[in-house]
Motif scaffolding. Structure first.
Motif, short mmCIF file in Angstrom:
data_model
loop_
_atom_site.label_atom_id
_atom_site.label_comp_id
_atom_site.label_asym_id
_atom_site.label_seq_id
_atom_site.Cartn_x
_atom_site.Cartn_y
_atom_site.Cartn_z
N VAL A 16 -23.65 -20.38 1.75
CA VAL A 16 -22.84 -21.44 2.14
C VAL A 16 -23.49 -21.35 -0.01
O VAL A 16 -24.66 -21.55 -0.39
N GLN A 17 -22.06 -21.16 -0.13
CA GLN A 17 -22.53 -21.66 -1.49
C GLN A 17 -21.10 -23.30 -2.36
O GLN A 17 -20.04 -22.96 -1.59
N LEU A 18 -21.88 -23.97 -2.99
CA LEU A 18 -20.68 -25.05 -3.33
C LEU A 18 -20.33 -24.69 -4.91
O LEU A 18 -21.69 -24.64 -5.21
N GLN A 19 -19.23 -24.87 -5.59
CA GLN A 19 -18.97 -24.18 -6.78
C GLN A 19 -18.36 -25.68 -7.44
O GLN A 19 -16.45 -25.46 -6.46
N ALA A 20 -19.16 -26.52 -8.45
CA ALA A 20 -18.04 -27.57 -9.01
C ALA A 20 -17.41 -26.84 -10.18
O ALA A 20 -17.92 -26.17 -10.73
N SER A 21 -15.90 -27.95 -10.83
CA SER A 21 -15.22 -28.18 -11.84
C SER A 21 -14.88 -28.84 -11.77
O SER A 21 -14.64 -29.43 -11.46
N GLY A 22 -14.12 -28.24 -13.62
CA GLY A 22 -13.65 -30.25 -14.20
C GLY A 22 -13.35 -30.69 -14.95
O GLY A 22 -13.49 -31.51 -15.37
N CYS A 44 -14.35 -29.51 -6.13
CA CYS A 44 -15.74 -28.27 -5.32
C CYS A 44 -14.92 -27.86 -4.73
O CYS A 44 -14.79 -28.26 -3.63
N ALA A 45 -15.81 -26.00 -4.27
CA ALA A 45 -14.98 -25.23 -3.66
C ALA A 45 -15.93 -25.11 -2.91
O ALA A 45 -16.95 -24.43 -3.46
N ALA A 46 -16.23 -24.73 -1.66
CA ALA A 46 -17.37 -24.41 -0.09
C ALA A 46 -16.83 -23.35 0.00
O ALA A 46 -15.95 -22.87 0.07
N SER A 47 -17.95 -22.12 -0.59
CA SER A 47 -17.31 -20.87 0.11
C SER A 47 -18.77 -20.25 1.48
O SER A 47 -19.89 -20.34 1.13
N GLY A 48 -18.88 -19.34 2.10
CA GLY A 48 -19.63 -18.62 3.37
C GLY A 48 -18.79 -18.89 4.47
O GLY A 48 -18.00 -19.81 4.97
N ARG A 49 -18.95 -17.88 5.47
CA ARG A 49 -18.40 -17.45 6.38
C ARG A 49 -18.74 -18.69 7.53
O ARG A 49 -18.12 -19.06 8.58
N THR A 50 -19.78 -19.05 7.72
CA THR A 50 -20.37 -20.21 8.27
C THR A 50 -20.25 -21.66 7.83
O THR A 50 -20.87 -22.27 8.81
N THR A 84 -12.22 -28.02 0.34
CA THR A 84 -12.91 -28.14 -0.90
C THR A 84 -12.87 -29.53 -0.55
O THR A 84 -12.36 -30.07 -0.14
N VAL A 85 -12.97 -30.46 -1.97
CA VAL A 85 -13.62 -31.84 -1.98
C VAL A 85 -13.23 -31.91 -3.73
O VAL A 85 -13.92 -31.40 -4.18
N SER A 86 -12.02 -32.96 -4.15
CA SER A 86 -12.26 -33.18 -4.90
C SER A 86 -12.31 -34.84 -5.83
O SER A 86 -12.57 -35.49 -3.98
N LEU A 87 -12.56 -35.23 -6.95
CA LEU A 87 -12.83 -36.74 -7.63
C LEU A 87 -12.29 -36.69 -7.88
O LEU A 87 -12.26 -35.93 -9.58
N GLN A 88 -11.30 -37.36 -8.23
CA GLN A 88 -10.35 -37.96 -8.89
C GLN A 88 -10.65 -39.20 -9.83
O GLN A 88 -11.14 -40.31 -9.03
N GLY A 93 -23.82 -28.43 -5.12
CA GLY A 93 -23.72 -27.25 -6.51
C GLY A 93 -24.14 -27.64 -7.72
O GLY A 93 -25.93 -27.95 -7.50
N GLN A 94 -23.62 -26.71 -8.65
CA GLN A 94 -24.66 -26.40 -9.52
C GLN A 94 -24.81 -27.50 -9.65
O GLN A 94 -24.79 -27.79 -11.75
N GLY A 95 -24.00 -29.09 -10.07
CA GLY A 95 -23.51 -29.40 -11.39
C GLY A 95 -22.48 -29.11 -12.40
O GLY A 95 -21.99 -28.13 -13.02
N THR A 96 -21.51 -30.60 -12.85
CA THR A 96 -20.40 -30.17 -14.17
C THR A 96 -20.72 -31.22 -14.95
O THR A 96 -20.77 -32.60 -14.33
N GLN A 97 -20.66 -31.08 -16.29
CA GLN A 97 -20.98 -32.26 -16.62
C GLN A 97 -20.10 -32.61 -17.63
O GLN A 97 -18.47 -32.03 -17.91
N VAL A 98 -19.81 -33.98 -17.45
CA VAL A 98 -19.33 -35.15 -17.71
C VAL A 98 -19.77 -35.90 -19.00
O VAL A 98 -20.27 -37.01 -18.49
N THR A 99 -18.58 -35.90 -19.86
CA THR A 99 -18.71 -36.74 -21.19
C THR A 99 -17.95 -37.41 -21.88
O THR A 99 -16.63 -37.13 -21.88
#
Length: 121
Positions: free
Chosen positions: A1-7, A21-27, A77-81, A112-118
């Motif tokens: 399972v991998q989590l990919q954060a963006s935005g 954040c998008a989750a991938s992986g068969r299971t 996917t999960v999002s944070l507005q 996930g790997q983290g995404t910088q918010v400034t």
């Protein structure tokens, strides 16, 4: 399972950003997903969490009324507005998934790997 954060990115005070954040992986299967953040020199803290079933939510007090967490079960996917951002929101934001319950205090199995918010003018 991998989590990919963006935005993440640079935004002026009072502005908005939407993290995804998008989750991938068969299971992939989770009870809940959360967003954490870590500011320089501070400990990582939970920001928001959502249950995969039912969509129950949790927010840390400092973001209540400004941040909204949501999920799309069909897309894993999960999002944070994030609205009305201030300098205090500056941090690296991480998404995480838990297979053993949901909420800010459960053990999160995947990160996930983290995404910088400034937030700065």
């Amino acid at each position: 399972v991998q989590l990919q954060a963006s935005g993440g990115g640079l935004v002026q005070p009072g502005g908005s950003l939407r993290l995804s954040c998008a989750a991938s992986g068969r299971t992939f299967s989770a009870d809940g997903m959360s967003w954490f953040r870590q500011a320089p020199g501070k400990e990582r803290e939970p920001v928001a969490a959502i249950s995969w079933i039912g969509g129950f939510t949790y927010y840390v007090g400092s973001v209540k009324g400004r941040f909204t967490i949501s999920r799309d079960n069909t897309k894993n996917t999960v999002s944070l507005q994030m609205n009305s951002l201030s300098a205090e929101d500056t941090a690296v934001y991480y998404c995480a998934a838990s297979t053993k319950g949901w909420g800010p205090r459960v053990l999160h199995d995947y990160w996930g790997q983290g995404t910088q918010v400034t937030v700065s003018s």
